[in-house]
Motif scaffolding. Structure first.
Motif, PDB file in Angstrom:
ATOM      1  N   ARG A  42       0.825  -1.215   0.000  1.00  0.00           N
ATOM      2  CA  ARG A  42       0.000   0.000   0.000  1.00  0.00           C
ATOM      3  C   ARG A  42       0.860   1.266   0.000  1.00  0.00           C
ATOM      4  O   ARG A  42       0.487   2.274  -0.626  1.00  0.00           O
ATOM      5  N   LYS A  43       2.007   1.249   0.659  1.00  0.00           N
ATOM      6  CA  LYS A  43       2.870   2.436   0.703  1.00  0.00           C
ATOM      7  C   LYS A  43       3.528   2.703  -0.646  1.00  0.00           C
ATOM      8  O   LYS A  43       3.604   3.851  -1.097  1.00  0.00           O
ATOM      9  N   SER A  44       4.017   1.652  -1.281  1.00  0.00           N
ATOM     10  CA  SER A  44       4.767   1.820  -2.531  1.00  0.00           C
ATOM     11  C   SER A  44       3.884   1.734  -3.769  1.00  0.00           C
ATOM     12  O   SER A  44       4.288   2.152  -4.856  1.00  0.00           O
ATOM     13  N   GLY A  45       2.686   1.192  -3.616  1.00  0.00           N
ATOM     14  CA  GLY A  45       1.802   1.012  -4.765  1.00  0.00           C
ATOM     15  C   GLY A  45       2.088  -0.260  -5.541  1.00  0.00           C
ATOM     16  O   GLY A  45       1.506  -0.487  -6.602  1.00  0.00           O
ATOM     17  N   GLY A  46       2.963  -1.097  -5.017  1.00  0.00           N
ATOM     18  CA  GLY A  46       3.317  -2.332  -5.709  1.00  0.00           C
ATOM     19  C   GLY A  46       2.817  -3.558  -4.967  1.00  0.00           C
ATOM     20  O   GLY A  46       1.908  -3.490  -4.145  1.00  0.00           O
ATOM     21  N   GLY A  47       3.444  -4.691  -5.261  1.00  0.00           N
ATOM     22  CA  GLY A  47       3.158  -5.923  -4.540  1.00  0.00           C
ATOM     23  C   GLY A  47       1.697  -6.325  -4.540  1.00  0.00           C
ATOM     24  O   GLY A  47       0.988  -6.211  -5.553  1.00  0.00           O
ATOM     25  N   LEU A  48       1.216  -6.788  -3.400  1.00  0.00           N
ATOM     26  CA  LEU A  48      -0.165  -7.261  -3.269  1.00  0.00           C
ATOM     27  C   LEU A  48      -1.162  -6.156  -3.559  1.00  0.00           C
ATOM     28  O   LEU A  48      -2.208  -6.397  -4.182  1.00  0.00           O
ATOM     29  N   TRP A  49      -0.857  -4.955  -3.120  1.00  0.00           N
ATOM     30  CA  TRP A  49      -1.762  -3.821  -3.356  1.00  0.00           C
ATOM     31  C   TRP A  49      -2.010  -3.615  -4.846  1.00  0.00           C
ATOM     32  O   TRP A  49      -3.159  -3.431  -5.284  1.00  0.00           O
ATOM     33  N   TYR A  50      -0.950  -3.658  -5.641  1.00  0.00           N
ATOM     34  CA  TYR A  50      -1.074  -3.468  -7.091  1.00  0.00           C
ATOM     35  C   TYR A  50      -2.012  -4.505  -7.697  1.00  0.00           C
ATOM     36  O   TYR A  50      -2.915  -4.160  -8.479  1.00  0.00           O
ATOM     37  N   TRP A  51      -1.813  -5.772  -7.343  1.00  0.00           N
ATOM     38  CA  TRP A  51      -2.597  -6.838  -7.958  1.00  0.00           C
ATOM     39  C   TRP A  51      -4.054  -6.815  -7.498  1.00  0.00           C
ATOM     40  O   TRP A  51      -4.962  -7.133  -8.279  1.00  0.00           O
ATOM     41  N   VAL A  52      -4.304  -6.419  -6.282  1.00  0.00           N
ATOM     42  CA  VAL A  52      -5.692  -6.286  -5.837  1.00  0.00           C
ATOM     43  C   VAL A  52      -6.377  -5.139  -6.588  1.00  0.00           C
ATOM     44  O   VAL A  52      -7.550  -5.248  -6.981  1.00  0.00           O
ATOM     45  N   MET A  67      -2.927 -12.301   6.410  1.00  0.00           N
ATOM     46  CA  MET A  67      -3.560 -13.578   6.106  1.00  0.00           C
ATOM     47  C   MET A  67      -2.997 -14.183   4.830  1.00  0.00           C
ATOM     48  O   MET A  67      -2.744 -15.392   4.747  1.00  0.00           O
ATOM     49  N   ALA A  68      -2.793 -13.346   3.814  1.00  0.00           N
ATOM     50  CA  ALA A  68      -2.217 -13.832   2.556  1.00  0.00           C
ATOM     51  C   ALA A  68      -0.798 -14.340   2.779  1.00  0.00           C
ATOM     52  O   ALA A  68      -0.418 -15.414   2.283  1.00  0.00           O
ATOM     53  N   LEU A  69      -0.001 -13.584   3.541  1.00  0.00           N
ATOM     54  CA  LEU A  69       1.383 -13.988   3.821  1.00  0.00           C
ATOM     55  C   LEU A  69       1.436 -15.300   4.595  1.00  0.00           C
ATOM     56  O   LEU A  69       2.184 -16.224   4.237  1.00  0.00           O
ATOM     57  N   ILE A  70       0.650 -15.406   5.649  1.00  0.00           N
ATOM     58  CA  ILE A  70       0.650 -16.614   6.484  1.00  0.00           C
ATOM     59  C   ILE A  70       0.162 -17.826   5.687  1.00  0.00           C
ATOM     60  O   ILE A  70       0.752 -18.912   5.750  1.00  0.00           O
TER      61      ILE A  70
END
Length: 201
Positions: free
Chosen positions: A67-77, A107-110
């Motif tokens: 959410r901070k960088s706009g990448g990763g999981l946030w981007y794909w959601v 939850m996704a990470l775990i």
């Protein structure tokens, strides 16, 4: 003295009678195990587990899961919200996941770490396979309509754990190979808990 034709090994008797173990204990011998060796499934299980382990690596808590960088999981959601496959899934992402973002990030990470670790180790393979099927189905529903995504990738993401679920994939190169025999004996003796746990491995 028996001839070669008269000699019956425990294994051939086991296959002929539809019994699972060389001792002749009653059990099921599914068609897949009857025609294919188990080690390719064991190897596939390890590689598939590594895939999930690797994917968990970019679920980064320090970045608030993108959410901070706009990448990763946030981007794909955000991609899933922009290009929804199912309207109800989009509504869940917008109304439930986004407002509780950090919780679902954890939850996704775990979950992905659990799938990766258990499948690599071959520990509780059937349980891990059920979790993987659920996670893969969720990803597939969310990302299938995103441009430039290949649908067959997600079909395979679901089908591999289905194979592990229906076979004893954890018994090859896995901890389940050591857990299953004592569980089988306890289940044969009427232990219901052992029977349940045996299904999970």
């Amino acid at each position: 003295m028996p001839t070669a034709l008269q000699t019956k090994t425990p294994v051939t008797e086991s296959l002929r009678n539809g019994q699972e173990t060389p001792r002749g204990e009653q059990g099921r011998l599914d068609w897949f195990r009857a025609i294919a060796p188990l080690w390719p499934l064991g190897l596939a299980r390890i590689l598939y587990g590594y895939l999930w382990w690797q994917q968990s690596g970019w679920k980064v808590p320090s970045d608030d899961f993108g959410r901070k960088s706009g990448g990763g999981l946030w981007y794909w959601v955000q991609q899933q919200i922009q290009y929804p496959t199912v309207a109800a899934h989009k509504a869940f992402l917008v109304n439930v996941m986004i407002p509780h973002w950090t919780f679902f990030g954890w939850m996704a990470l775990i979950t992905e770490t659990f799938i990766g670790a258990t499948l690599i180790l071959g520990l509780g393979t059937r349980l891990a396979s059920v979790v993987a099927i659920g996670m893969a189905a969720n990803i597939t529903i969310g990302i299938l309509s995103v441009p430039h995504e290949w649908g067959w990738t997600y079909t395979m993401l679901i089908m591999f754990p289905v194979l592990f679920l229906l076979t004893d994939a954890g018994r090859s190169f896995g901890v389940d190979a050591f857990l299953a025999p004592p569980l089988d004996r306890a289940a044969a003796g009427g232990n219901r808990l052992a029977r349940l746990i045996r299904w999970l491995v």
